[in-house]
Design a protein around this motif. Sequence first.
Motif, short mmCIF file in Angstrom:
data_model
loop_
_atom_site.label_atom_id
_atom_site.label_comp_id
_atom_site.label_asym_id
_atom_site.label_seq_id
_atom_site.Cartn_x
_atom_site.Cartn_y
_atom_site.Cartn_z
N HIS A 160 0.86 -1.42 0.00
CA HIS A 160 -0.03 0.05 0.02
C HIS A 160 0.75 1.28 0.03
N LEU A 161 1.95 1.38 0.56
CA LEU A 161 2.95 2.53 0.69
C LEU A 161 3.34 2.96 -0.78
N ASP A 162 3.79 1.75 -1.20
CA ASP A 162 4.19 1.99 -2.47
C ASP A 162 3.30 2.19 -3.57
N ALA A 163 2.15 1.81 -3.47
CA ALA A 163 0.78 2.06 -4.23
C ALA A 163 0.34 3.40 -4.35
N GLY A 164 0.39 4.09 -2.97
CA GLY A 164 0.04 5.33 -2.68
C GLY A 164 0.99 6.07 -3.44
N ARG A 165 2.30 6.14 -3.09
CA ARG A 165 3.12 6.94 -3.63
C ARG A 165 3.16 7.04 -5.09
N ILE A 166 3.03 5.59 -5.99
CA ILE A 166 3.09 5.47 -7.19
C ILE A 166 1.74 6.22 -7.63
N ALA A 167 0.82 5.81 -7.36
CA ALA A 167 -0.77 6.27 -7.66
C ALA A 167 -0.54 8.15 -7.67
N ALA A 168 -0.22 8.55 -6.48
CA ALA A 168 -0.10 10.18 -6.52
C ALA A 168 0.96 10.56 -7.51
N GLY A 169 2.13 9.94 -7.67
CA GLY A 169 2.90 10.45 -8.57
C GLY A 169 2.74 10.44 -10.10
N GLU A 170 1.73 9.46 -10.41
CA GLU A 170 1.13 9.27 -11.80
C GLU A 170 0.12 10.22 -11.84
N ALA A 222 -3.01 10.62 -9.84
CA ALA A 222 -4.29 10.38 -9.15
C ALA A 222 -4.53 11.49 -8.25
N ALA A 223 -6.05 11.89 -8.18
CA ALA A 223 -6.28 12.96 -7.45
C ALA A 223 -6.71 12.58 -6.06
N ALA A 224 -6.93 11.02 -5.71
CA ALA A 224 -6.81 10.68 -4.40
C ALA A 224 -6.65 9.15 -4.06
N VAL A 225 -6.28 8.64 -3.18
CA VAL A 225 -6.04 7.29 -2.85
C VAL A 225 -7.18 6.84 -1.80
N ALA A 226 -7.39 5.50 -1.90
CA ALA A 226 -8.41 4.89 -0.91
C ALA A 226 -7.67 3.54 -0.38
N LEU A 227 -7.65 3.39 1.06
CA LEU A 227 -7.10 2.27 1.35
C LEU A 227 -8.04 1.28 2.02
N HIS A 228 -8.28 0.27 1.70
CA HIS A 228 -9.05 -0.94 2.58
C HIS A 228 -8.11 -1.61 3.48
N ALA A 229 -8.20 -1.21 4.69
CA ALA A 229 -6.95 -1.63 5.65
C ALA A 229 -7.24 -3.07 6.04
N THR A 243 1.36 12.67 1.02
CA THR A 243 0.95 13.97 1.61
C THR A 243 0.47 14.93 0.53
N ASP A 244 0.53 14.87 -0.76
CA ASP A 244 0.13 15.53 -1.86
C ASP A 244 -1.38 15.42 -2.45
N VAL A 245 -2.05 14.18 -1.83
CA VAL A 245 -3.49 13.74 -2.46
C VAL A 245 -4.32 13.41 -1.34
N PRO A 246 -5.35 13.51 -1.33
CA PRO A 246 -6.36 13.27 -0.16
C PRO A 246 -6.05 11.51 -0.18
N VAL A 247 -6.11 11.04 1.34
CA VAL A 247 -6.09 9.90 1.51
C VAL A 247 -7.24 9.42 2.35
N LEU A 248 -8.28 8.48 1.72
CA LEU A 248 -9.35 7.90 2.32
C LEU A 248 -9.13 6.59 2.85
N GLY A 249 -9.92 6.25 4.17
CA GLY A 249 -9.90 5.03 4.75
C GLY A 249 -11.02 4.19 4.56
N ASN A 250 -10.94 2.84 4.50
CA ASN A 250 -11.99 1.80 4.36
C ASN A 250 -11.76 0.82 5.15
N GLY A 251 -13.01 0.45 5.66
CA GLY A 251 -12.59 -0.84 6.49
C GLY A 251 -13.55 -0.74 7.91
#
Length: 380
Positions: free
Chosen positions: A165-175, A177-184, A208-216
């Motif tokens: 998830h940490l790599d996925a969040g960093r990669i998605a934001a870097g490419e 993506a306007a936000a990322v969401a994590l099912h924990a 830190t540069d796009v919103p992070v949403l939580g799920n679960g």
Amino acid sequence: MSSLRIGSLELRSPVVLAPMAGITNVAFRTLCRELETERAGSTSGLYVCEMVTARALVERQPATLHMTTFGPTETPRSLQLYTVDPDTTYAAAKMIVDENIADHIDMNFGCPVPKVTRKGGGAALPYKRTLFGRIVAAAVKATEGTDVPVTVKFRVGIDAEHHTHLDAGRIAAGEGAAAVALHARTASQRYSGTADWNEIARLKEHVTDVPVLGNGDIFAAEDAARMMEQTGCDGVVVGRGCLGRPWLFAELSAALNGKPQPTPPNLGEVATIIRRHAELLADHHGEDKGLRELRKHVSWYLRGFPAGSELRVAMALVSKLTELDDLLVQLDPTIPFPKDAEGPRGRQGSPGTVALPEGWLDDPDDCLVPAGADLMHSGG
């Protein structure tokens, strides 16, 4: 007032309805919106339709196109794509933009179902970091110059030994993506056990540069407030907690905006909601299929209420609106909403080994598109 901005979308509430196969069609989304307006004064969050397979959308499969139905006043229109291939992703996202199908694209990298992961899709795919990044980049490229933001949803990882998830969040934001969401949860947990909200907090610190949403494990309004307080996340994604409780979004909106909680519906009000849900499903699918779709919702709606086994069985076999009407009048409308109706809903399942393609874990930088992983039907 608690709000959430996702690219061009300014939401008055940081609450998102998670896509659920066979659940979050236009009927259910309309019902949730109506109840939020009725009980909280407005519609303020984001309601995402069922997952649509990118390849099926591009090929214009009738069933998939039917799933992209939105209500005449529904805004913003949010669509979730399942995809494994950058080229197909680009074509699907471009189609969504060019044909004005939706106002927001969410991308599913969290599905833990074995038929998906064993082909390298869903929650298995973020392990392939480079391929994952190329897929996200393709969707962002297709929407460049438009007001259609792309967001990405994923899990903690494949299992306890393979967190992504940490790599996925960093990669998605870097490419882009306007936000990322994590099912924990990890894919191996499926929907069992307890979501680890600490991982949402870790992702929020990492991205830190796009919103992070939580799920679960959001089953009540106080759960959403507690998640945001404990993790610092920017918004919450609600799935199973709203099964049989489409009024939950009114409660969530009130809780996160410091307003008094609406009174939970009594059995008479629940009966009215069931009838409205049935009507909306009949409009969307036709009466026969619509009423068959309603059946799975009935047990969720009646959870905790003293409805009687015979009546429950009869309602689970209903096939016409007139039959439903005859059964609903047998419910005692004065019974208040029961406390034991709260808590986890829907499938729990048990943890297990994640089915993966042979050699999947050998090289996280392998960019080979998984063979046959995009042939699955829309919806999951």
